[in-house]
Design a protein around this motif. Sequence first.
Motif, mmCIF file in Angstrom:
data_model
loop_
_atom_site.group_PDB
_atom_site.id
_atom_site.type_symbol
_atom_site.label_atom_id
_atom_site.label_comp_id
_atom_site.label_asym_id
_atom_site.label_seq_id
_atom_site.Cartn_x
_atom_site.Cartn_y
_atom_site.Cartn_z
ATOM 1 N N GLY A 75 6.506 -8.114 0.661
ATOM 2 C CA GLY A 75 5.225 -8.775 0.910
ATOM 3 C C GLY A 75 4.531 -8.297 2.172
ATOM 4 O O GLY A 75 3.874 -9.091 2.861
ATOM 5 N N PRO A 106 5.793 2.050 -2.151
ATOM 6 C CA PRO A 106 4.809 1.080 -2.643
ATOM 7 C C PRO A 106 5.456 -0.135 -3.314
ATOM 8 O O PRO A 106 5.013 -1.274 -3.103
ATOM 9 C CB PRO A 106 3.975 1.897 -3.628
ATOM 10 C CG PRO A 106 4.085 3.305 -3.101
ATOM 11 C CD PRO A 106 5.491 3.424 -2.607
ATOM 12 N N GLU A 107 6.492 0.092 -4.107
ATOM 13 C CA GLU A 107 7.200 -1.030 -4.730
ATOM 14 C C GLU A 107 7.953 -1.840 -3.685
ATOM 15 O O GLU A 107 7.996 -3.073 -3.757
ATOM 16 C CB GLU A 107 8.171 -0.519 -5.791
ATOM 17 C CG GLU A 107 7.545 -0.163 -7.111
ATOM 18 C CD GLU A 107 8.588 0.119 -8.171
ATOM 19 O OE1 GLU A 107 9.084 -0.835 -8.790
ATOM 20 O OE2 GLU A 107 8.908 1.308 -8.363
ATOM 21 N N THR A 165 14.086 -4.168 -1.548
ATOM 22 C CA THR A 165 13.912 -5.125 -0.455
ATOM 23 C C THR A 165 14.615 -4.604 0.800
ATOM 24 O O THR A 165 14.085 -4.696 1.918
ATOM 25 C CB THR A 165 14.462 -6.506 -0.832
ATOM 26 O OG1 THR A 165 13.700 -7.025 -1.929
ATOM 27 C CG2 THR A 165 14.368 -7.472 0.341
ATOM 28 N N GLU A 188 15.209 -4.937 -7.220
ATOM 29 C CA GLU A 188 14.623 -5.854 -6.242
ATOM 30 C C GLU A 188 15.422 -5.859 -4.941
ATOM 31 O O GLU A 188 14.845 -5.747 -3.852
ATOM 32 C CB GLU A 188 14.531 -7.269 -6.809
ATOM 33 C CG GLU A 188 13.909 -8.254 -5.825
ATOM 34 C CD GLU A 188 13.707 -9.634 -6.401
ATOM 35 O OE1 GLU A 188 13.243 -10.525 -5.654
ATOM 36 O OE2 GLU A 188 14.011 -9.829 -7.591
ATOM 37 N N LYS A 238 2.350 -4.788 4.164
ATOM 38 C CA LYS A 238 1.775 -3.453 4.097
ATOM 39 C C LYS A 238 2.649 -2.532 4.938
ATOM 40 O O LYS A 238 2.908 -2.804 6.102
ATOM 41 C CB LYS A 238 0.344 -3.471 4.636
ATOM 42 C CG LYS A 238 -0.644 -4.234 3.749
ATOM 43 C CD LYS A 238 -2.060 -4.157 4.322
ATOM 44 C CE LYS A 238 -3.046 -4.890 3.420
ATOM 45 N NZ LYS A 238 -4.441 -4.813 3.960
ATOM 46 N N ALA A 281 7.123 -2.309 -0.657
ATOM 47 C CA ALA A 281 6.136 -3.133 0.047
ATOM 48 C C ALA A 281 5.833 -4.413 -0.717
ATOM 49 O O ALA A 281 5.689 -5.489 -0.120
ATOM 50 C CB ALA A 281 4.852 -2.327 0.259
ATOM 51 N N SER A 282 5.770 -4.310 -2.036
ATOM 52 C CA SER A 282 5.484 -5.513 -2.834
ATOM 53 C C SER A 282 6.644 -6.494 -2.794
ATOM 54 O O SER A 282 6.435 -7.714 -2.809
ATOM 55 C CB SER A 282 5.170 -5.116 -4.282
ATOM 56 O OG SER A 282 6.306 -4.590 -4.943
ATOM 57 N N PHE A 283 7.862 -5.990 -2.712
ATOM 58 C CA PHE A 283 9.020 -6.875 -2.670
ATOM 59 C C PHE A 283 9.130 -7.611 -1.335
ATOM 60 O O PHE A 283 9.588 -8.755 -1.291
ATOM 61 C CB PHE A 283 10.309 -6.097 -2.938
ATOM 62 C CG PHE A 283 10.548 -5.792 -4.396
ATOM 63 C CD1 PHE A 283 10.607 -6.811 -5.344
ATOM 64 C CD2 PHE A 283 10.714 -4.485 -4.819
ATOM 65 C CE1 PHE A 283 10.831 -6.528 -6.687
ATOM 66 C CE2 PHE A 283 10.928 -4.191 -6.156
ATOM 67 C CZ PHE A 283 10.989 -5.217 -7.095
#
Length: 289
Positions: free
Chosen positions: A249, A242-243, A209, A205, A251, A245-247
């Motif tokens: 939040g 891609p991961e 990040t 994470e 695009k 980006a999810s961390f």
Amino acid sequence: MKFAFYPGCVAQGAARELYASTLALTEKLGIELVPLRDASCCGAGVITEQNPALSDSLNARTFAIAEKMGLDILNVCGTCQGVMKKAQKELQNDSNKLKKANKVLGESGGLQYQQKVKVRHLLNVLLEDVGLDKLKSMVVKPLEGFRIGAFYGCYALRPSELSGLGDPDNPEEIESLVTALGGEPVKYPGRLKCCGFPIVMMNKENSLTMAGNHISAAKENGANCMVTPCPLCHLNLDPYQPEAASFVGKKLNVPVFHLPQMVGLALGISPLNLHLSKHIISFDSAMVG
């Protein structure tokens, strides 16, 4: 020009597109690469922490093999470059370390490190040996519409006295290369920071990040793609994007060049031969401006 080629582990594994694009570019430039056969991993800092003497011996062995070939070493990995330059400096400054390393080399294969070989990164060879004027004259497909954020990577910058950069605190080398190739360099917060890769297996994470924040900052400052001279940085910035980006939040969708891919594209090497399709984040958006 002729070099002993040390691609490093990642370019022969998780980032084989770097290996292929390096061969395509050096052939275009008339640079002959002779494989450094039997060379071992540089240790990537891990062995150095656990067993410094082993790290010294492994790198001294690689240097000695290149010396026996009568060639300087060419790296395409910023991490390998940093580790090797640091090992060279330590062996140069500590005669006991050099003596111990050479004792191991002598017992295991009869090699001796004579401190004659130079360790070069492709970036430095492009700037210092080929030169910006020559590269500019060879451009057949200017990188118009490419707004490129450089990501140097820790080992390209630190320790500063070994970086080979004019000003490690505010380098311009990659940006000058982008300009010569017809692209637009983009500076952004984070371009000189760590990508997070060293801790990706321990704290994904936090690692991703960090990467996501750097990519986001490049994008927010106008970049539609990035470039890095280090395949370890590339792993965090492209395959993990891609991961990341999810961390964070957000695009992201920012493609990331390996250094020889960016140069090769401007010099007219086809995207197919540069293996641009091997990336997780597609270059389609950047290539249409």
